[in-house]
Design a protein around this motif. Structure first.
Motif, PDB file in Angstrom:
ATOM      1  N   VAL A 115     -13.093 -67.917  -3.609  1.00  0.00           N
ATOM      2  CA  VAL A 115     -11.748 -67.351  -3.715  1.00  0.00           C
ATOM      3  C   VAL A 115     -10.909 -67.729  -2.497  1.00  0.00           C
ATOM      4  CG1 VAL A 115     -10.420 -65.202  -3.722  1.00  0.00           C
ATOM      5  CG2 VAL A 115     -12.387 -65.460  -5.232  1.00  0.00           C
ATOM      6  N   ALA A 144      -4.482 -70.539  -9.726  1.00  0.00           N
ATOM      7  CA  ALA A 144      -4.409 -69.081  -9.885  1.00  0.00           C
ATOM      8  C   ALA A 144      -5.402 -68.589 -10.931  1.00  0.00           C
ATOM      9  CB  ALA A 144      -2.990 -68.673 -10.271  1.00  0.00           C
ATOM     10  N   ASN A 145      -5.536 -69.310 -12.028  1.00  0.00           N
ATOM     11  CA  ASN A 145      -6.463 -68.892 -13.084  1.00  0.00           C
ATOM     12  C   ASN A 145      -7.916 -68.991 -12.628  1.00  0.00           C
ATOM     13  OD1 ASN A 145      -4.502 -68.236 -14.968  1.00  0.00           O
ATOM     14  ND2 ASN A 145      -4.389 -70.323 -15.777  1.00  0.00           N
ATOM     15  N   VAL A 147      -8.903 -68.420  -9.602  1.00  0.00           N
ATOM     16  CA  VAL A 147      -9.088 -67.224  -8.765  1.00  0.00           C
ATOM     17  C   VAL A 147      -9.333 -66.007  -9.651  1.00  0.00           C
ATOM     18  CG1 VAL A 147      -7.968 -65.682  -7.116  1.00  0.00           C
ATOM     19  CG2 VAL A 147      -7.693 -68.153  -6.879  1.00  0.00           C
ATOM     20  N   ARG A 148      -8.571 -65.879 -10.718  1.00  0.00           N
ATOM     21  CA  ARG A 148      -8.726 -64.744 -11.629  1.00  0.00           C
ATOM     22  C   ARG A 148     -10.087 -64.734 -12.304  1.00  0.00           C
ATOM     23  NH1 ARG A 148      -2.768 -66.087 -14.018  1.00  0.00           N
ATOM     24  NH2 ARG A 148      -1.520 -64.895 -12.506  1.00  0.00           N
ATOM     25  N   THR A 152     -10.851 -61.894  -8.985  1.00  0.00           N
ATOM     26  CA  THR A 152      -9.850 -61.479  -7.996  1.00  0.00           C
ATOM     27  C   THR A 152      -8.471 -61.486  -8.648  1.00  0.00           C
ATOM     28  OG1 THR A 152     -11.160 -62.426  -6.198  1.00  0.00           O
ATOM     29  CG2 THR A 152      -8.824 -62.009  -5.759  1.00  0.00           C
ATOM     30  N   GLU A 153      -7.702 -60.436  -8.400  1.00  0.00           N
ATOM     31  CA  GLU A 153      -6.371 -60.339  -8.986  1.00  0.00           C
ATOM     32  C   GLU A 153      -5.431 -61.351  -8.330  1.00  0.00           C
ATOM     33  OE1 GLU A 153      -2.799 -57.041  -9.593  1.00  0.00           O
ATOM     34  OE2 GLU A 153      -4.738 -56.449  -8.761  1.00  0.00           O
ATOM     35  N   PHE A 154      -4.622 -61.973  -9.166  1.00  0.00           N
ATOM     36  CA  PHE A 154      -3.647 -62.953  -8.666  1.00  0.00           C
ATOM     37  C   PHE A 154      -2.416 -62.830  -9.556  1.00  0.00           C
ATOM     38  CE2 PHE A 154      -1.726 -66.797  -7.231  1.00  0.00           C
ATOM     39  CZ  PHE A 154      -2.347 -67.137  -6.042  1.00  0.00           C
ATOM     40  N   SER A 155      -1.358 -62.231  -9.037  1.00  0.00           N
ATOM     41  CA  SER A 155      -0.183 -61.904  -9.851  1.00  0.00           C
ATOM     42  C   SER A 155       0.718 -63.108 -10.078  1.00  0.00           C
ATOM     43  CB  SER A 155       0.623 -60.790  -9.178  1.00  0.00           C
ATOM     44  OG  SER A 155       1.142 -61.246  -7.946  1.00  0.00           O
ATOM     45  N   ASP A 156       1.475 -63.055 -11.174  1.00  0.00           N
ATOM     46  CA  ASP A 156       2.455 -64.104 -11.468  1.00  0.00           C
ATOM     47  C   ASP A 156       3.572 -64.121 -10.431  1.00  0.00           C
ATOM     48  OD1 ASP A 156       1.079 -64.949 -13.655  1.00  0.00           O
ATOM     49  OD2 ASP A 156       2.396 -64.015 -15.140  1.00  0.00           O
TER      50      ASP A 156
END
Length: 345
Positions: A115, A144-145, A147-148, A152-156
């Motif tokens: 991550v 980002a995807n 990481v998700r 782990t949260e990864f916001s737009d």
């Protein structure tokens, strides 16, 4: 063979030993679509048939065996040959999945490191000169995807902010207008992508229009010498008349002077050969170039770089060539400063 029972509608994702978490999500979807996910989650015992088993029991026993075989075949087909050599001795679907999970699924410490590396990669991204907005967005979304998928949260909104602060200066006008129109935190990825793509497309249209306009202004009359390896051919316009060999037609479409009368040359070069494309698209040959004397109103004019072309029947003077040599266009005349005039008829 067991592999033959795999549905031909679509093939399973292949695990090569990398990105197990991505493959696991895709494989779960594939098995679920084929009604085999529960078979790989937990093994079950197939009841033994007796001599007085019913038709329903026989059919059920056959279906249970077939589902186990299908699940095993799917998992065998979903791994690279090197991994298949490791799991080929495992015969039960859930055993195969558990083995792969144990061998390749990262533990929490490794996931944390992955991550961190992905986030560092995300922060270092910058849009390249030849990269489109869509390509840059797709690259950021892919990181980002990943990481998700590691939990782990990864916001737009983080991706939006990354774009707002790292895009090249040419997009600054669009970004500034969006910041003024609404709060940054409320801008969605789709809104930002659409706005930036609109500007990008407008810029491409304007550049295309400029190129087309430039090409139209270049004219259509051009001539070049033959080259052994690479030949460049340019169009010229050619008008046929019944004038005598002493008359010259002024042609603004020609980029070179041309004559079909060899006797007019004062001097010429026989070694040079040209290709000339005329207005209808056909090609004719110019066999030499040289200097021609033309009788003006007050004196004899020497015109150099005249092409000898047998296939035309009119002597042609190129207006662009004359202007390059210091002549000036004045109504029906081409004027040489201090040296008299040559009439254009």
């Amino acid at each position: 063979m067991d592999l033959e029972v795999v549905s031909a509608a679509f093939l399973p994702p292949v695990f090569t030993g990398k990105n197990y978490h991505v493959w696991d999500v895709r494989m779960e979807s594939f098995l679920d679509a084929n009604d085999l996910w529960d078979v790989t989650e937990q093994d079950y015992v197939i009841p033994t048939l007796t001599h007085n088993s019913t038709v329903e029991q026989i059919k059920n026993e056959k279906d249970m065996k077939q589902r186990k075989s299908k699940a095993r075949a799917c998992l065998y087909a979903a791994v690279a040959p090197t991994i298949f050599n490791i799991i080929m001795t495992l015969k039960i679907g859930c055993e195969i999945r558990n083995f792969l999970k144990h061998e390749y699924k990262s533990n929490e410490m490794v996931k944390g490191m992955q991550v961190m590396n992905l986030i560092r990669e995300f922060e270092m991204q910058r849009m390249r000169d030849l990269e489109t907005i869509k390509e840059y967005f797709d690259k950021l979304l892919a990181i980002a995807n990943n990481v998700r998928l590691l939990g782990t949260e990864f916001s737009d909104s983080r991706i939006v902010q990354k774009n707002l602060f790292t895009l090249p200066e040419k997009y600054e006008a669009v970004i500034s207008s969006m910041k003024m129109a609404k709060d940054i935190s409320s801008i969605t990825l789709v809104e930002l992508l659409n706005a930036l793509q609109t500007q990008e497309q407008r810029k491409l249209i304007r550049e295309h229009e400029k190129i087309c306009k430039s090409q139209q202004q270049q004219g259509q009359a051009k001539v070049v010498e033959d080259q052994p390896q690479k030949e460049q051919l340019f169009p010229v316009s050619c008008l046929a008349t019944n004038y005598s060999t002493e008359c010259w037609l002024i042609d603004s479409g020609c980029t070179n002077h041309m004559t079909y009368d060899r006797e007019l040359f004062r001097e010429h070069d026989k070694t040079t050969i040209f290709k000339v494309r005329i207005g209808n698209g056909a090609y004719i040959t110019a066999k030499r170039k040289g200097t021609v004397a033309i009788e003006g109103h007050t004196s004899l004019k020497l015109i150099d770089y005249v092409l000898y072309v047998l296939e035309i029947n009119q002597n042609l003077l190129s207006v662009p060539r004359l202007l390059e040599k210091g002549y000036k266009e004045m109504g029906a005349y081409i004027v040489v400063k201090g040296k008299g005039t040559v009439a254009i008829e």
